[in-house]
Design an enzyme around this catalytic site. Sequence first.
Site, PDB file in Angstrom:
ATOM      1  N   HIS A   1       0.833  -1.202   0.000  1.00 15.60           N
ATOM      2  CA  HIS A   1       0.000   0.000   0.000  1.00 15.60           C
ATOM      3  C   HIS A   1       0.867   1.250   0.000  1.00 15.60           C
ATOM      4  O   HIS A   1       1.752   1.359   0.841  1.00 15.60           O
ATOM      5  CB  HIS A   1      -0.837   0.062   1.283  1.00 15.60           C
ATOM      6  CG  HIS A   1      -2.002  -0.864   1.300  1.00 15.60           C
ATOM      7  ND1 HIS A   1      -3.297  -0.440   1.116  1.00 15.60           N
ATOM      8  CD2 HIS A   1      -2.076  -2.194   1.500  1.00 15.60           C
ATOM      9  CE1 HIS A   1      -4.114  -1.480   1.197  1.00 15.60           C
ATOM     10  NE2 HIS A   1      -3.405  -2.543   1.431  1.00 15.60           N
TER      11      HIS A   1
ATOM     12  N   HIS B   1      -4.061  -0.355  11.470  1.00  7.62           N
ATOM     13  CA  HIS B   1      -3.037   0.628  11.819  1.00  7.62           C
ATOM     14  C   HIS B   1      -3.428   1.426  13.049  1.00  7.62           C
ATOM     15  O   HIS B   1      -4.584   1.427  13.475  1.00  7.62           O
ATOM     16  CB  HIS B   1      -2.761   1.579  10.652  1.00  7.62           C
ATOM     17  CG  HIS B   1      -3.957   2.397  10.246  1.00  7.62           C
ATOM     18  ND1 HIS B   1      -4.946   1.904   9.439  1.00  7.62           N
ATOM     19  CD2 HIS B   1      -4.320   3.663  10.548  1.00  7.62           C
ATOM     20  CE1 HIS B   1      -5.853   2.828   9.239  1.00  7.62           C
ATOM     21  NE2 HIS B   1      -5.516   3.909   9.915  1.00  7.62           N
TER      22      HIS B   1
ATOM     23  N   GLU C   1      -8.988  10.510  13.210  1.00  3.30           N
ATOM     24  CA  GLU C   1      -9.715  10.298  11.958  1.00  3.30           C
ATOM     25  C   GLU C   1     -11.221  10.226  12.191  1.00  3.30           C
ATOM     26  O   GLU C   1     -11.707   9.289  12.816  1.00  3.30           O
ATOM     27  CB  GLU C   1      -9.249   8.985  11.301  1.00  3.30           C
ATOM     28  CG  GLU C   1      -7.732   8.886  11.142  1.00  3.30           C
ATOM     29  CD  GLU C   1      -7.293   7.534  10.612  1.00  3.30           C
ATOM     30  OE1 GLU C   1      -8.167   6.666  10.378  1.00  3.30           O
ATOM     31  OE2 GLU C   1      -6.084   7.334  10.453  1.00  3.30           O
TER      32      GLU C   1
ATOM     33  N   TYR D   1     -18.335   0.838   2.212  1.00  2.00           N
ATOM     34  CA  TYR D   1     -16.901   1.043   2.432  1.00  2.00           C
ATOM     35  C   TYR D   1     -16.220  -0.326   2.442  1.00  2.00           C
ATOM     36  O   TYR D   1     -16.693  -1.255   3.090  1.00  2.00           O
ATOM     37  CB  TYR D   1     -16.700   1.783   3.757  1.00  2.00           C
ATOM     38  CG  TYR D   1     -15.251   2.005   4.120  1.00  2.00           C
ATOM     39  CD1 TYR D   1     -14.407   2.716   3.275  1.00  2.00           C
ATOM     40  CD2 TYR D   1     -14.732   1.500   5.311  1.00  2.00           C
ATOM     41  CE1 TYR D   1     -13.075   2.916   3.612  1.00  2.00           C
ATOM     42  CE2 TYR D   1     -13.408   1.703   5.661  1.00  2.00           C
ATOM     43  CZ  TYR D   1     -12.579   2.411   4.800  1.00  2.00           C
ATOM     44  OH  TYR D   1     -11.260   2.609   5.128  1.00  2.00           O
TER      45      TYR D   1
ATOM     46  N   HIS E   1     -11.734   7.432  15.064  1.00  2.00           N
ATOM     47  CA  HIS E   1     -10.585   6.697  15.580  1.00  2.00           C
ATOM     48  C   HIS E   1      -9.529   7.728  15.930  1.00  2.00           C
ATOM     49  O   HIS E   1      -8.945   8.354  15.050  1.00  2.00           O
ATOM     50  CB  HIS E   1     -10.069   5.703  14.537  1.00  2.00           C
ATOM     51  CG  HIS E   1     -11.129   4.763  14.026  1.00  2.00           C
ATOM     52  ND1 HIS E   1     -11.416   4.586  12.694  1.00  2.00           N
ATOM     53  CD2 HIS E   1     -11.996   3.967  14.704  1.00  2.00           C
ATOM     54  CE1 HIS E   1     -12.398   3.709  12.566  1.00  2.00           C
ATOM     55  NE2 HIS E   1     -12.779   3.322  13.762  1.00  2.00           N
TER      56      HIS E   1
ATOM     57  N   HIS F   1      -7.265   0.423  14.569  1.00  3.31           N
ATOM     58  CA  HIS F   1      -8.483   0.187  13.793  1.00  3.31           C
ATOM     59  C   HIS F   1      -8.106  -0.442  12.459  1.00  3.31           C
ATOM     60  O   HIS F   1      -6.938  -0.629  12.154  1.00  3.31           O
ATOM     61  CB  HIS F   1      -9.282   1.481  13.607  1.00  3.31           C
ATOM     62  CG  HIS F   1      -8.500   2.607  12.986  1.00  3.31           C
ATOM     63  ND1 HIS F   1      -7.590   3.343  13.685  1.00  3.31           N
ATOM     64  CD2 HIS F   1      -8.485   3.103  11.729  1.00  3.31           C
ATOM     65  CE1 HIS F   1      -7.057   4.260  12.900  1.00  3.31           C
ATOM     66  NE2 HIS F   1      -7.565   4.134  11.706  1.00  3.31           N
TER      67      HIS F   1
HETATM   68 FE   FE2 Z   1      -7.118   5.139   9.848  1.00  2.00          FE
END
Ligand code: FE2
Length: 384
Positions: free
Chosen positions: A238, A281, A287, A296, A311, A317
């Site tokens: 990623h 992460h 966030e 999603y 979060h 999360h």
């Molecule tokens: Fe995040």
Amino acid sequence: LYRMRPAAVHRPFARIDDGLLSNDFGALPATPNQLRWDPLALPAAGESVDFVSGLATMGGNGDPAAMSGCAIHVYRANASMRERFFYDADGELLIVPQLGQLRLVTELGRLEVEPQEIAVIPRGIRFRVELPDLKSEGGTLDAARGYVCENFGAPFRLPDLGPIGSNGLANPRDFLAPLAWFEDREGDFELLTRFQGRLWTARIGHSPLDVVAWHGNHVPYRYDLRRFNTIGSISYDHPDPSIFLVLQSQSDTPGVDTLDFVIFPPRWLCAQDTFRPPWFHRNVASEFMGLIHGVYDAKAEGFSPGGASLHNCMSGHGPDRASFEKAVAADTRTPQHVGDTMAFMFETRTVIHPSAQALALPTLQADYWRCWQGFEKRFDPGAG
Ligand code: FE2
């Protein structure tokens, strides 16, 4: 601005009740718990709620007095503003419609935005909001709903693209400002303002939207999120989520934004030998997420259009267990199109304090934490 009357022509302001707006972010301890809300209820039939009176604060940080931080609100409205006008002295407004179109009638002209588009109204610009999709206006909806980020800090701007080069992500050509438009109306009207976190009202004998021409760059604008040129991995692993950055509010520390607006739009997932969903992460940023449309890709259930999650700094999360199992079983030799989706994130440098009313909402999911239970360890020291 070339206008009919000076902006100073109105009666004195007086304080009014703040309703569900709040700026008292230090009142409650911020929580390290992961939070998620079902979609907020729409106004009941029989009560008339416009865009301003329908604003409810979900959380925030910083302080308009220090011109740093943001407040995060949702709006639920079932009435157009005709004789009420509003300006925000505390910050610019990033408006993210989720249900129903908005017609933002501003001093500098009219902007129409629908879900999957956004609008930004700069600090101080006066406007009113019409809801053309309501049944009462000839549409099909009972109410409109969406999210608002009130940015106390530096105005949003496009990020530098670094090695991406000159084009990509949100392209400047897709940001549209209105043409000048005015109304010449006299009557007993109301001018509302949000000033140092409080609501004030003044009587005004004419529409303040009486600007017949303008030039400059402190202007409202709209952007269609479907125009975002998504960048992603076409080999493995990623890239950082900064590839999804639409707009940023820079801080006085180079490389550290006060506030980022990020989206998760439709895209192809092509990375091989890679766990493709947004990864697990923890990070320094806080966030606040919302879902505008569709599904999603990191959540199998529980995150619905009009809902939200929070979060905070270093709270772990990521995908829920069902999405994890699906991704692990996926054949990554085959590209996958994530189509029916549009999620977004207001991501901040400092911790987001949920408001007392957000924590008291019946739509707050008490069992959100359970979506990460049941993961088994997958490490086998004897495996080759
Ligand atoms: Fe995040």
